[in-house]
Write a protein that holds these residues in place. Structure first.
Motif, short mmCIF file in Angstrom:
data_model
loop_
_atom_site.label_atom_id
_atom_site.label_comp_id
_atom_site.label_asym_id
_atom_site.label_seq_id
_atom_site.Cartn_x
_atom_site.Cartn_y
_atom_site.Cartn_z
N VAL A 1 25.86 10.42 -1.58
CA VAL A 1 24.88 9.70 -0.76
C VAL A 1 23.70 10.59 -0.39
CG1 VAL A 1 24.47 8.48 1.41
CG2 VAL A 1 26.58 8.09 0.14
N ASP A 2 23.97 11.78 0.12
CA ASP A 2 22.90 12.67 0.56
C ASP A 2 21.97 13.03 -0.61
OD1 ASP A 2 23.90 12.67 3.11
OD2 ASP A 2 24.94 14.59 2.92
N GLU A 3 22.55 13.32 -1.75
CA GLU A 3 21.76 13.68 -2.93
C GLU A 3 20.89 12.52 -3.39
OE1 GLU A 3 22.51 15.53 -7.42
OE2 GLU A 3 24.21 15.08 -6.10
N ALA A 4 21.49 11.31 -3.39
CA ALA A 4 20.74 10.13 -3.79
C ALA A 4 19.59 9.85 -2.82
CB ALA A 4 21.67 8.92 -3.87
N GLU A 5 19.86 10.02 -1.52
CA GLU A 5 18.82 9.79 -0.52
C GLU A 5 17.67 10.76 -0.70
OE1 GLU A 5 18.66 9.00 4.27
OE2 GLU A 5 19.89 10.66 3.55
N ALA B 1 17.08 4.06 7.99
CA ALA B 1 18.43 3.57 8.26
C ALA B 1 18.87 2.56 7.21
CB ALA B 1 18.52 2.97 9.66
N ARG B 2 17.97 1.66 6.84
CA ARG B 2 18.31 0.64 5.83
C ARG B 2 18.51 1.28 4.46
NH1 ARG B 2 14.45 -4.44 5.98
NH2 ARG B 2 15.90 -5.02 4.32
N LEU B 3 17.69 2.26 4.14
CA LEU B 3 17.87 2.99 2.89
C LEU B 3 19.24 3.64 2.85
CD1 LEU B 3 16.95 4.37 0.25
CD2 LEU B 3 15.94 6.18 1.67
N ARG B 4 19.60 4.32 3.93
CA ARG B 4 20.89 5.01 4.01
C ARG B 4 22.04 4.02 3.87
NH1 ARG B 4 22.68 10.46 3.94
NH2 ARG B 4 24.84 10.42 4.64
N GLU B 5 21.93 2.90 4.55
CA GLU B 5 22.99 1.88 4.49
C GLU B 5 23.16 1.34 3.07
OE1 GLU B 5 24.13 -2.45 6.54
OE2 GLU B 5 22.21 -1.47 6.99
N ALA C 1 0.79 -1.23 0.00
CA ALA C 1 0.00 0.00 0.00
C ALA C 1 0.82 1.28 0.00
CB ALA C 1 -0.99 0.05 1.16
N ARG C 2 2.11 1.23 0.35
CA ARG C 2 2.90 2.46 0.32
C ARG C 2 4.37 2.15 0.07
NH1 ARG C 2 0.30 6.77 1.73
NH2 ARG C 2 2.13 8.02 2.12
N VAL C 3 5.05 3.06 -0.61
CA VAL C 3 6.50 3.00 -0.70
C VAL C 3 7.03 3.67 0.55
CG1 VAL C 3 8.53 3.65 -2.04
CG2 VAL C 3 6.41 3.06 -3.22
N ASN C 4 7.36 2.88 1.56
CA ASN C 4 7.54 3.42 2.90
C ASN C 4 9.02 3.51 3.26
OD1 ASN C 4 6.84 4.45 5.35
ND2 ASN C 4 5.90 2.59 6.15
N VAL C 5 9.82 4.20 2.45
CA VAL C 5 11.25 4.28 2.74
C VAL C 5 11.53 5.17 3.94
CG1 VAL C 5 11.97 3.79 0.39
CG2 VAL C 5 11.55 6.15 1.06
N ARG C 6 10.63 6.10 4.24
CA ARG C 6 10.86 6.95 5.41
C ARG C 6 10.77 6.14 6.71
NH1 ARG C 6 11.43 12.20 4.52
NH2 ARG C 6 10.72 13.11 2.55
#
Length: 237
Positions: A45-49, A26-30, A17-22
């Protein structure tokens, strides 16, 4: 592979139901840190995030997946009709959704090697072709897919699919341990196995639609789509 991270978010969103990367920042950042380091782009990294988070917020704002909950509780043709209505309503926002996806692709490409970056346009075109299968001519192809009983056939075949393709599924579940070449062998094996199972569906539109969808998704990846004359029957790691 460039699409691995983005596709995971898209598929996760469509399934839950959602793309819940927020929620799992932490896993996204890693994941991004590992990708950027491997590509020698630690400073991106920051720009990609930010790009991935923009994609997720945009996607969630356009695609009302929460409405699918009641839809999937329906039975028979009521469910299929509701799915078709959902697809048609979503397709009205096709251009905006593609713009969101392009933002995500561009974000992931910041931490990808030159070979992947060279395929960005192919990747974006693949998403266009995939959404066209659902949206073109007021969802004509997908409507035929539904009306021919394709979804019911796929539901009826799910046990056979699991039994016949179990080794490919098990291999793919360990994708983090695979090289790119091994992953392609496994993905191609599953694709071919799935297509073989769907060939038993009564209408040719079922495997034809799924084959076209796979062919679009393969664009921009390292893997070559296993065409009919050279498809992998049982090739596992």
């Amino acid at each position: 592979m460039m699409l691995k991270l983005l596709a995971a978010f898209v598929i996760f969103g469509l399934a839950s139901a959602r793309v819940n990367v927020r929620y799992d920042r932490a896993r996204l950042r890693e994941a991004l840190e590992q990708m950027c380091q491997k590509a020698g782009a630690e400073d991106r990294v920051d720009e990609a995030e930010r790009g991935i988070l923009t994609f997720a917020d945009c996607f969630n704002g356009l695609v009302d997946m929460e409405s699918m909950g009641p839809t999937l509780e329906k039975q028979g043709m009521d469910m299929f009709g509701a799915i078709l209505t959902f697809v048609k309503n979503t397709c009205k926002k096709q251009s905006e959704i593609l713009s969101c996806v392009n933002t995500g692709i561009d974000a992931v490409s910041l931490c990808s090697d030159s070979k992947i970056q060279a395929k960005i346009n192919e990747t974006k075109q693949g998403f266009v072709e995939a959404t066209d299968l659902f949206c073109k001519d007021d969802s004509k192809a997908f409507s035929e897919f539904i009306n021919d009983g394709a979804l019911q056939c796929m539901l009826d075949q799910r046990l056979q699919l699991t039994n016949r393709c179990m080794r490919q599924i098990q291999t793919l579940s360990n994708y983090k341990t695979l090289t790119t070449e091994q992953a392609c062998v496994s993905v191609n094996g599953f694709t071919s196995c799935l297509m073989d199972v769907l060939e038993s569906c009564p209408k040719a539109s079922t495997p034809a639609f799924v084959r076209s969808l796979f062919r679009a998704v393969y664009k921009g990846s390292y893997c070559e789509f296993p065409e009919e004359d050279k498809k992998i029957q049982d090739n596992t790691i």
